[in-house]
Scaffold this motif. Structure first.
Motif, PDB file in Angstrom:
ATOM      1  N   THR A   1       0.825  -1.203   0.000  1.00 28.84           N
ATOM      2  CA  THR A   1       0.000   0.000   0.000  1.00 28.84           C
ATOM      3  C   THR A   1       0.861   1.257   0.000  1.00 28.84           C
ATOM      4  OG1 THR A   1      -1.763  -1.140   1.200  1.00 28.84           O
ATOM      5  CG2 THR A   1      -1.808   1.262   1.236  1.00 28.84           C
ATOM      6  N   GLY A   2       1.921   1.250   0.799  1.00 32.12           N
ATOM      7  CA  GLY A   2       2.816   2.396   0.824  1.00 32.12           C
ATOM      8  C   GLY A   2       3.438   2.666  -0.541  1.00 32.12           C
ATOM      9  N   GLY A   3       3.869   1.599  -1.223  1.00 35.32           N
ATOM     10  CA  GLY A   3       4.441   1.769  -2.553  1.00 35.32           C
ATOM     11  C   GLY A   3       3.428   2.256  -3.573  1.00 35.32           C
ATOM     12  N   VAL A   4       2.219   1.717  -3.524  1.00 36.55           N
ATOM     13  CA  VAL A   4       1.165   2.127  -4.457  1.00 36.55           C
ATOM     14  C   VAL A   4       0.800   3.592  -4.243  1.00 36.55           C
ATOM     15  CG1 VAL A   4      -1.263   1.786  -5.082  1.00 36.55           C
ATOM     16  CG2 VAL A   4       0.231  -0.192  -4.761  1.00 36.55           C
ATOM     17  N   LEU A   5       0.672   4.004  -2.981  1.00 34.82           N
ATOM     18  CA  LEU A   5       0.354   5.402  -2.689  1.00 34.82           C
ATOM     19  C   LEU A   5       1.455   6.342  -3.177  1.00 34.82           C
ATOM     20  CD1 LEU A   5      -1.206   5.311   0.902  1.00 34.82           C
ATOM     21  CD2 LEU A   5      -2.348   5.933  -1.233  1.00 34.82           C
ATOM     22  N   ALA A   6       2.716   5.940  -2.958  1.00 36.24           N
ATOM     23  CA  ALA A   6       3.828   6.780  -3.405  1.00 36.24           C
ATOM     24  C   ALA A   6       3.800   6.959  -4.918  1.00 36.24           C
ATOM     25  CB  ALA A   6       5.155   6.172  -2.960  1.00 36.24           C
ATOM     26  N   ASP A   7       3.563   5.865  -5.652  1.00 32.23           N
ATOM     27  CA  ASP A   7       3.460   5.957  -7.112  1.00 32.23           C
ATOM     28  C   ASP A   7       2.244   6.776  -7.537  1.00 32.23           C
ATOM     29  OD1 ASP A   7       5.739   4.462  -7.356  1.00 32.23           O
ATOM     30  OD2 ASP A   7       4.702   2.561  -7.748  1.00 32.23           O
ATOM     31  N   PHE A   8       1.135   6.623  -6.801  1.00 37.01           N
ATOM     32  CA  PHE A   8      -0.094   7.369  -7.101  1.00 37.01           C
ATOM     33  C   PHE A   8       0.150   8.873  -7.025  1.00 37.01           C
ATOM     34  CE2 PHE A   8      -3.870   9.549  -5.446  1.00 37.01           C
ATOM     35  CZ  PHE A   8      -4.800   9.255  -6.439  1.00 37.01           C
ATOM     36  N   TYR A   9       0.772   9.325  -5.946  1.00 32.71           N
ATOM     37  CA  TYR A   9       1.052  10.750  -5.797  1.00 32.71           C
ATOM     38  C   TYR A   9       2.112  11.225  -6.786  1.00 32.71           C
ATOM     39  CZ  TYR A   9      -1.707  10.839  -1.491  1.00 32.71           C
ATOM     40  OH  TYR A   9      -2.724  10.771  -0.578  1.00 32.71           O
ATOM     41  N   ALA A  10       3.089  10.357  -7.077  1.00 33.89           N
ATOM     42  CA  ALA A  10       4.142  10.744  -8.018  1.00 33.89           C
ATOM     43  C   ALA A  10       3.567  10.968  -9.419  1.00 33.89           C
ATOM     44  CB  ALA A  10       5.227   9.674  -8.047  1.00 33.89           C
ATOM     45  N   ARG A  11       2.650  10.088  -9.839  1.00 36.54           N
ATOM     46  CA  ARG A  11       2.043  10.245 -11.166  1.00 36.54           C
ATOM     47  C   ARG A  11       1.242  11.539 -11.278  1.00 36.54           C
ATOM     48  NH1 ARG A  11       1.054   4.627 -10.580  1.00 36.54           N
ATOM     49  NH2 ARG A  11      -1.088   5.076  -9.907  1.00 36.54           N
ATOM     50  N   ARG A  12       0.774  12.041 -10.166  1.00 41.80           N
ATOM     51  CA  ARG A  12      -0.001  13.286 -10.153  1.00 41.80           C
ATOM     52  C   ARG A  12       0.870  14.510  -9.886  1.00 41.80           C
ATOM     53  NH1 ARG A  12      -2.866   9.275  -9.992  1.00 41.80           N
ATOM     54  NH2 ARG A  12      -5.097   9.199 -10.445  1.00 41.80           N
ATOM     55  N   GLY A  13       2.176  14.305  -9.952  1.00 39.05           N
ATOM     56  CA  GLY A  13       3.096  15.421  -9.863  1.00 39.05           C
ATOM     57  C   GLY A  13       3.325  15.953  -8.475  1.00 39.05           C
ATOM     58  N   VAL A  14       3.020  15.165  -7.440  1.00 35.83           N
ATOM     59  CA  VAL A  14       3.245  15.608  -6.068  1.00 35.83           C
ATOM     60  C   VAL A  14       4.729  15.469  -5.750  1.00 35.83           C
ATOM     61  CG1 VAL A  14       2.714  15.220  -3.636  1.00 35.83           C
ATOM     62  CG2 VAL A  14       0.933  14.940  -5.369  1.00 35.83           C
ATOM     63  N   ALA A  15       5.387  16.589  -5.462  1.00 36.13           N
ATOM     64  CA  ALA A  15       6.811  16.557  -5.141  1.00 36.13           C
ATOM     65  C   ALA A  15       7.019  15.894  -3.782  1.00 36.13           C
ATOM     66  CB  ALA A  15       7.382  17.970  -5.124  1.00 36.13           C
ATOM     67  N   GLY A  16       8.021  15.022  -3.701  1.00 36.84           N
ATOM     68  CA  GLY A  16       8.275  14.327  -2.447  1.00 36.84           C
ATOM     69  C   GLY A  16       7.150  13.391  -2.068  1.00 36.84           C
ATOM     70  N   SER A  17       6.643  12.644  -3.049  1.00 37.13           N
ATOM     71  CA  SER A  17       5.488  11.773  -2.808  1.00 37.13           C
ATOM     72  C   SER A  17       5.778  10.725  -1.737  1.00 37.13           C
ATOM     73  CB  SER A  17       5.065  11.087  -4.110  1.00 37.13           C
ATOM     74  OG  SER A  17       6.130  10.304  -4.643  1.00 37.13           O
ATOM     75  N   LYS A  18       6.985  10.176  -1.732  1.00 40.34           N
ATOM     76  CA  LYS A  18       7.329   9.163  -0.726  1.00 40.34           C
ATOM     77  C   LYS A  18       7.323   9.759   0.677  1.00 40.34           C
ATOM     78  CE  LYS A  18      10.184   6.321  -3.828  1.00 40.34           C
ATOM     79  NZ  LYS A  18      10.143   7.228  -5.002  1.00 40.34           N
ATOM     80  N   MET A  19       7.800  10.991   0.817  1.00 41.30           N
ATOM     81  CA  MET A  19       7.796  11.626   2.125  1.00 41.30           C
ATOM     82  C   MET A  19       6.376  11.916   2.588  1.00 41.30           C
ATOM     83  SD  MET A  19       9.643  12.440   4.613  1.00 41.30           S
ATOM     84  CE  MET A  19      11.307  12.379   3.934  1.00 41.30           C
ATOM     85  N   LEU A  20       5.488  12.253   1.648  1.00 39.94           N
ATOM     86  CA  LEU A  20       4.086  12.474   2.009  1.00 39.94           C
ATOM     87  C   LEU A  20       3.452  11.189   2.528  1.00 39.94           C
ATOM     88  CD1 LEU A  20       1.544  14.209   2.088  1.00 39.94           C
ATOM     89  CD2 LEU A  20       1.153  13.627  -0.319  1.00 39.94           C
ATOM     90  N   VAL A  21       3.749  10.074   1.897  1.00 41.61           N
ATOM     91  CA  VAL A  21       3.220   8.789   2.358  1.00 41.61           C
ATOM     92  C   VAL A  21       3.810   8.427   3.713  1.00 41.61           C
ATOM     93  CG1 VAL A  21       3.016   6.332   1.821  1.00 41.61           C
ATOM     94  CG2 VAL A  21       2.828   8.018   0.001  1.00 41.61           C
ATOM     95  N   ALA A  22       5.080   8.749   3.930  1.00 39.82           N
ATOM     96  CA  ALA A  22       5.691   8.517   5.247  1.00 39.82           C
ATOM     97  C   ALA A  22       4.983   9.343   6.317  1.00 39.82           C
ATOM     98  CB  ALA A  22       7.177   8.866   5.202  1.00 39.82           C
ATOM     99  N   LEU A  23       4.570  10.556   5.975  1.00 41.24           N
ATOM    100  CA  LEU A  23       3.806  11.391   6.911  1.00 41.24           C
ATOM    101  C   LEU A  23       2.471  10.734   7.246  1.00 41.24           C
ATOM    102  CD1 LEU A  23       3.235  14.008   8.461  1.00 41.24           C
ATOM    103  CD2 LEU A  23       2.489  15.038   6.289  1.00 41.24           C
ATOM    104  N   ILE A  24       1.806  10.183   6.247  1.00 42.83           N
ATOM    105  CA  ILE A  24       0.542   9.468   6.479  1.00 42.83           C
ATOM    106  C   ILE A  24       0.766   8.279   7.404  1.00 42.83           C
ATOM    107  CG2 ILE A  24      -1.259   8.091   5.359  1.00 42.83           C
ATOM    108  CD1 ILE A  24      -0.892   9.857   2.882  1.00 42.83           C
ATOM    109  N   ALA A  25       1.863   7.540   7.187  1.00 38.33           N
ATOM    110  CA  ALA A  25       2.170   6.387   8.036  1.00 38.33           C
ATOM    111  C   ALA A  25       2.395   6.820   9.474  1.00 38.33           C
ATOM    112  CB  ALA A  25       3.395   5.657   7.494  1.00 38.33           C
ATOM    113  N   ALA A  26       3.129   7.906   9.680  1.00 41.60           N
ATOM    114  CA  ALA A  26       3.421   8.381  11.039  1.00 41.60           C
ATOM    115  C   ALA A  26       2.139   8.806  11.752  1.00 41.60           C
ATOM    116  CB  ALA A  26       4.414   9.539  10.983  1.00 41.60           C
ATOM    117  N   ILE A  27       1.240   9.465  11.032  1.00 41.89           N
ATOM    118  CA  ILE A  27      -0.031   9.877  11.640  1.00 41.89           C
ATOM    119  C   ILE A  27      -0.855   8.651  12.025  1.00 41.89           C
ATOM    120  CG2 ILE A  27      -2.229  11.037  11.203  1.00 41.89           C
ATOM    121  CD1 ILE A  27      -0.690  12.992   9.408  1.00 41.89           C
ATOM    122  N   GLY A  28      -0.918   7.654  11.122  1.00 41.14           N
ATOM    123  CA  GLY A  28      -1.655   6.433  11.423  1.00 41.14           C
ATOM    124  C   GLY A  28      -1.081   5.695  12.615  1.00 41.14           C
ATOM    125  N   MET A  29       0.238   5.650  12.739  1.00 32.45           N
ATOM    126  CA  MET A  29       0.882   4.983  13.873  1.00 32.45           C
ATOM    127  C   MET A  29       0.630   5.730  15.178  1.00 32.45           C
ATOM    128  SD  MET A  29       4.510   3.915  12.097  1.00 32.45           S
ATOM    129  CE  MET A  29       5.263   3.413  13.646  1.00 32.45           C
TER     130      MET A  29
END
Length: 461
Positions: A306-334
Motif C-alpha cells: 500500500t505504501g508503494g502504491v500510494l507513493a506511485d499514485f502521488y508521483a504520477r499526479r506530480g506531487v513533489a516528495g510523494s514518498k515523504m508524504l506517504v511517510a507522513l501518512i504512516a506516522a499519523i496512522g501509527m
C-alpha cells in the motif's frame, strides 16, 4: 558544488560503461540466486524475531526482568549489527560474496542454537551479539550480488521478492514458537549442563538448525562482479560522501532522523506485543504465536504494498516528495493507533489496533530506501544506505524496546507494559510526523532543482 556534480557524473558514467561490458548470469540462474537469498533473509528475521515471541517463558525460566530482556532484543543485537556493517561491507566488496554471506549465516545459526542452551543473561547476551555479527553480512552481500544478477531496469521485482523475507521470517517466528510449544509440552528431555529442554529452548534450537544447510547452499553462489566494483573496492575514499552531506544537509538529516523516529516507535511496541498479550490478557504462547504469525504474513506485505502504491499514485499526479508524504501518512496512522492502544481494555480490540499500527509501520520498509535512491548518486548509495542503517539500528532497535521497559516501571498492574509501549510508540510517531511534515517542503525544492537540471544533464549525456 559544480565539482561535486561533475564527480558524481563521472562516477555514474564509469558505472554505466562497466554495466555494458558486464556479463550477467542467465535469468534462470539470477532468479534462483534471488530465491535462495530471500530464504536466507527470512531465516535472519526468524532468528531475530523469535526472541520476542518467547519472552514470557524465557523471563520466567531465567528470571530476567523486562529491562534486561529489552537489551537482549535490541541493544545486544543492534549495536554489534551496526558496528560490523561497514567492515563487513569491505569484505563483501573484496572477497567471494557467497562465502562471506554463508559464513555469516553459519555464525548467526550457531549463535541461535547456543541461545537455546544458554543458562543465564550473560550467556544469552553474548549469543545475541554473535547473531547480530552474523546477520550483518546478509543485507550488503545480497544487495551486491543481486545488483550484478539483474540489469537496472529489472531490479524492482527481485528486490521486492527479497524484501518479502522480512515478513515471512517474522511470521515463521510466531508459527514455529506455537507449533513447538503445542507438540513439545509432553516431551521430557534432559541434557547435561543444559538441563530440561523446555519448548522455548527447542524453538531456538530448531530455528538455528534451519540455517546450517542454507549456509552450505549459499556458499556455492558465484556471480561475477561488475567491472566498476572490482576496480574501486579497495578505495576508502569518503570525499564523495562528505560532499553529499555538505550539499544536502537538511534533506538527508530529515530523512535519517525522521525514519529513525518512526522505526523507534515501531520497535518500542512490536518488541513487546507477545508479552503484553500473555501478561495482560492471559493468552497462551500458542495463541500469541499463531496470531502474531498471521498478522506478520498478511498485514506486513499489505502495508508495504500500500505504501508503494500510494507513493506511485502521488508521483504520477506530480506531487513533489510523494514518498515523504506517504511517510507522513504512516506516522499519523501509527500515532493515532498507538494512542488508541493505551485506551482499549479487551484483547480483540487491542489486537485490531495493533494490526492497524503494524499496517502503517510497514510503509517504512520501501519508503526509506526509495527516498535515498531518489536523492543519492548511485556511486555512493551503498555507503549512505549503510550509514542510515547503522543509525536506525543503534537508536531505534536498541532504545525503542528499552524505553518501553523503563517507562513501564512508572505504571502498575498487568497493563503497565502495554500503556508504556503505547505511549512511547505514539510519542515517536508524533515526532516522526513533525519531521516528515517539515521534510515535504525540502523535498519539493529538491525535485524542482532536479527538474531544472535534468534537461541540461540529458543533453550533455
Amino acid at each position: 558544488m559544480e565539482t561535486d556534480h561533475a564527480l558524481y557524473a563521472a562516477q555514474d558514467t564509469d558505472r554505466h560503461r562497466a554495466t555494458i561490458t558486464h556479463t550477467r548470469p542467465t535469468a534462470r540462474t539470477a532468479w534462483l540466486v534471488c530465491i535462495v537469498l530471500s530464504f536466507a533473509y527470512a531465516l535472519s528475521f526468524l532468528d531475530r524475531g523469535v526472541l520476542g515471541v518467547l519472552a514470557a517463558p524465557m523471563e520466567a525460566d531465567l528470571m530476567i526482568g523486562d529491562v534486561r530482556f529489552s537489551l537482549l532484543q535490541g541493544f545486544s543485537f543492534a549495536v554489534f549489527y551496526a558496528g560490523f556493517g561497514l567492515p563487513v561491507a569491505y569484505f563483501v566488496d573484496t572477497r567471494q560474496r557467497g562465502l562471506v554471506i554463508a559464513g555469516g549465516i553459519f555464525v548467526w545459526s550457531v549463535a541461535t542454537i547456543l541461545c537455546g542452551v544458554s543458562q543465564n543473561f550473560a550467556q544469552l547476551f553474548l549469543c545475541r551479539v554473535l547473531v547480530g555479527v552474523g546477520e550483518a553480512t546478509l543485507l550488503p552481500g545480497a544487495t551486491s550480488v543481486m545488483r550484478d544478477c539483474f540489469p537496472p531496469q529489472k531490479r524492482g521485482l527481485p528486490l521486492a521478492v527479497f524484501a518479502t523475507g522480512l515478513f515471512v521470517g517474522s511470521a515463521a517466528s510466531g508459527f514455529l514458537a506455537s507449533i513447538v510449544t503445542r507438540y513439545a509440552q509432553d516431551i521430557s528431555a534432559w541434557v547435561p549442563v543444559v538441563g530440561a529442554l523446555h519448548p522455548w529452548r527447542m524453538t531456538l534450537i530448531f530455528a538455528g538448525l534451519a540455517g546450517l544447510p542454507t549456509a552450505v547452499i549459499v556458499a556455492f553462489i558465484r556471480v561475477r562482479r561488475s567491472e566498476s566494483v572490482a576496480q574501486n573496492a579497495h578505495l576508502l575514499d569518503i570525499k564523495p560522501l562528505v560532499a553529499l552531506y555538505r550539499e544536502k544537509p537538511v534533506l538527508l538529516s530529515l530523512h535519517h532522523v525522521g525514519f529513525t523516529a518512526i522505526c523507534f516507535a515501531s520497535y518500542a511496541l512490536s518488541a513487546w506485543i507477545p508479552l503484553i498479550f500473555v501478561r495482560q490478557y492471559h493468552w497462551s504462547l500458542v495463541e500469541v504465536g499463531q496470531t502474531m504469525g498471521g498478522l506478520a504474513l498478511v498485514v506486513g506485505p499489505a502495508g508495504s504494498l500500500t505504501g508503494g502504491v500510494l507513493a506511485d499514485f502521488y508521483a504520477r499526479r506530480g506531487v513533489a516528495g510523494s514518498k515523504m508524504l506517504v511517510a507522513l501518512i504512516a506516522a499519523i496512522g501509527m500515532s493515532l493507533s498507538g494512542l488508541a492502544l493505551s485506551l482499549v481494555t479487551d484483547s480483540v480490540t487491542s489486537m485490531v489496533v495493533c494490526a492497524i499500527f503494524f499496517f502503517f509501520s510497514s510503509f517504512v520498509w520501501g519508503l526509506a530506501p526509495g527516498l535515498l535512491q531518489d536523492i543519492v548518486p548511485p556511486a555512493i548509495l551503498g555507503r549512505v544506505t549503510a550509514l542510515y542503517t547503522a543509525i536506525v539500528n543503534l537508536l531505534a532497535m536498541s532504545l525503542g524496546p528499552l524505553a518501553s521497559a523503563l517507562l513501564a516501571r512508572q505504571f502498575s498492574g498487568p497493563g503497565a507494559l502495554s500503556q508504556a509501549s503505547a505511549f512511547v510508540a505514539a510519542a515517536g510517531s508524533v515526532l516522526a510526523a513533525l519531521l516528515f511534515w517539515s521534510a515535504t517542503r525540502a523535498f519539493a525544492r529538491f525535485h524542482q532543482d532536479v527538474e531544472v537540471e535534468l534537461p541540461h544533464a540529458v543533453q550533455e549525456h
